[in-house]
Design an enzyme around this catalytic site. Sequence first.
Site, short mmCIF file in Angstrom:
data_model
loop_
_atom_site.label_atom_id
_atom_site.label_comp_id
_atom_site.label_asym_id
_atom_site.label_seq_id
_atom_site.Cartn_x
_atom_site.Cartn_y
_atom_site.Cartn_z
N GLU A 170 0.80 -1.23 0.00
CA GLU A 170 0.00 0.00 0.00
C GLU A 170 0.84 1.28 0.00
O GLU A 170 0.61 2.18 0.81
CB GLU A 170 -0.95 0.00 1.21
CG GLU A 170 -1.88 -1.20 1.22
CD GLU A 170 -2.84 -1.21 2.41
OE1 GLU A 170 -2.75 -0.33 3.28
OE2 GLU A 170 -3.69 -2.12 2.46
N ASN A 216 2.19 -5.26 -3.00
CA ASN A 216 0.81 -5.61 -2.69
C ASN A 216 -0.03 -4.35 -2.47
O ASN A 216 0.40 -3.44 -1.77
CB ASN A 216 0.82 -6.45 -1.39
CG ASN A 216 -0.48 -7.15 -1.08
OD1 ASN A 216 -1.06 -7.81 -1.96
ND2 ASN A 216 -0.94 -7.03 0.15
N HIS A 258 -10.07 -6.29 -2.00
CA HIS A 258 -11.09 -5.91 -1.03
C HIS A 258 -12.20 -5.18 -1.78
O HIS A 258 -12.04 -4.02 -2.17
CB HIS A 258 -10.52 -4.98 0.04
CG HIS A 258 -9.53 -5.65 0.94
ND1 HIS A 258 -9.88 -6.66 1.81
CD2 HIS A 258 -8.20 -5.46 1.11
CE1 HIS A 258 -8.81 -7.06 2.48
NE2 HIS A 258 -7.77 -6.35 2.07
N GLU A 289 -5.94 -10.79 -0.68
CA GLU A 289 -6.75 -10.48 0.52
C GLU A 289 -8.23 -10.38 0.17
O GLU A 289 -8.93 -9.48 0.64
CB GLU A 289 -6.30 -9.14 1.13
CG GLU A 289 -4.81 -9.06 1.42
CD GLU A 289 -4.39 -7.79 2.18
OE1 GLU A 289 -5.27 -7.03 2.63
OE2 GLU A 289 -3.18 -7.60 2.32
N ASP A 291 -11.98 -10.15 -0.06
CA ASP A 291 -13.26 -10.22 0.66
C ASP A 291 -14.21 -9.23 0.01
O ASP A 291 -13.78 -8.33 -0.72
CB ASP A 291 -13.14 -10.03 2.18
CG ASP A 291 -12.49 -8.74 2.63
OD1 ASP A 291 -12.29 -7.82 1.80
OD2 ASP A 291 -12.17 -8.62 3.83
C1 XIL Z 1 -5.98 -5.87 8.78
C2 XIL Z 1 -6.33 -7.00 9.71
O1 XIL Z 1 -7.25 -7.84 9.08
C3 XIL Z 1 -6.91 -6.44 11.00
O2 XIL Z 1 -7.10 -7.49 11.95
C4 XIL Z 1 -5.98 -5.38 11.58
O3 XIL Z 1 -6.56 -4.81 12.72
C5 XIL Z 1 -5.70 -4.31 10.54
O4 XIL Z 1 -5.15 -4.90 9.39
N1 XIL Z 1 -4.70 -4.49 4.01
C6 XIL Z 1 -3.70 -5.28 4.50
C7 XIL Z 1 -3.93 -6.09 5.72
O5 XIL Z 1 -2.64 -5.40 3.86
O6 XIL Z 1 -2.77 -6.25 6.48
C8 XIL Z 1 -5.02 -5.49 6.59
O7 XIL Z 1 -5.29 -6.40 7.66
C9 XIL Z 1 -6.25 -5.24 5.76
C10 XIL Z 1 -5.96 -4.26 4.65
#
Ligand code: XIL
Length: 397
Positions: A170, A216, A258, A289, A291
């Site tokens: 990020e 990422n 996401h 990741e 969802d």
């Molecule tokens: C999130 C976790 O799921 C949470 O439990 C934590 O509090 C915050 O981070 N992008 C990412 C992940 O790369 O590391 C993040 O994970 C979600 C967004």
Amino acid sequence: MKQRRWIIAGAVAVATVAALNTVPAVASRPYDPTAQTLAALGQRHGLQVGTAVNMTALNDTSDPRYRALVSSEFSSVTAENVMKWESLEPTRGAYDWAAADQLVEFARRNKQSVRGHVLVWHSQLPAWLTSGVADGSISKQELRELLRKHITTVVNRYKGKIWQWDVVNEAVSDPWDSPPTLHYKGFWAQNLGPGYIADAFRWARAADPRALLFYNDYNIEAFGSGNPADDKSQFVYEMVKGLRAQGVPIDGVGSQGHLGTQYGNYDTLQVTAALKKFAGLGVATAFTEVDVRSEMTEAVQAGNSAEINPRLQASAANFSVLMKACLAVRSCLSYTVWGFSDRYSWVPDWFNDPPEGMATIYDENYQPKRAYHELKSDLIFAGPPYVLPRVAPKPRR
Ligand code: XIL
């Protein structure tokens, strides 16, 4: 456990058939792909299907379903939090490896691959580091050295045990940030300048010659205007292209995935085109990741099916779009969900105004949702000529 026994029973039955040329009842059971796990179905394409793992849930003996599903359904795992800097080095100079080690060992026992997450990110940094920089007690020069040491220490500890490392996470702004012109954002760019990105990949490579090193990010599932000033995918594309041109050892681009059902999102061909465009740079890709959250209106919370049904359907469609696009591109090596059950999803904690949820493939009681079945269907129905086995790049030196 039950499923395991079936597999063993099946193997014994096959052996018996071969030896005696008789057909025991169990051998006549037709092959049923819908009874296979996501991991097993992914295997047909050489695709790893992964999940982020919440270590508290994994160790909760009152909830054995969590651990059972992590072990059975997935062929890859990612630490949801325990490999982040604030977890590994809460006190300066004192690394606490316990939880991260446990996950790596769990994966080894279950023959799962590990996506290492994450080496360099502006979030979840230890307070001693951010406050030290803020009050001037840690100089810029010292900060760069601390980052080099951190990357070297962590990568070296898990050398040979991590399949893909999220080296930088990020690093790029969003159009809603200020200024709106896309730029390198956050703690590391502000303090070290964007050169930290190339440095991080070089330091990671020096510590592990074999791991695949990934950049990422989120909101890079598809391309937009093609202008890097407002198209984040294009910005990341130019960045990776530049790094490759400089010989920086970057092997992959992770698209977090996401999504939310309230947004426009993408169709399969748009996402396929994006993966292909990144692949054109010679790098692997992965969904890292995934969802798909939804707004939890009062009606949803009250159980109103007229509001719940379209969310479940849209969620399934979006999970499926990313899966199909991944399957269509041979360099897309893995598809990881960011938690698999709503029981532990990060979404309700992070998106609460308005409240969001329903983001994963199993509900809070571990009932597989439409999205789970749709992912299975995608893996079952895929095959040549359009879907071919994965091709991984050689780690770049
Ligand atoms: C999130 C976790 O799921 C949470 O439990 C934590 O509090 C915050 O981070 N992008 C990412 C992940 O790369 O590391 C993040 O994970 C979600 C967004």
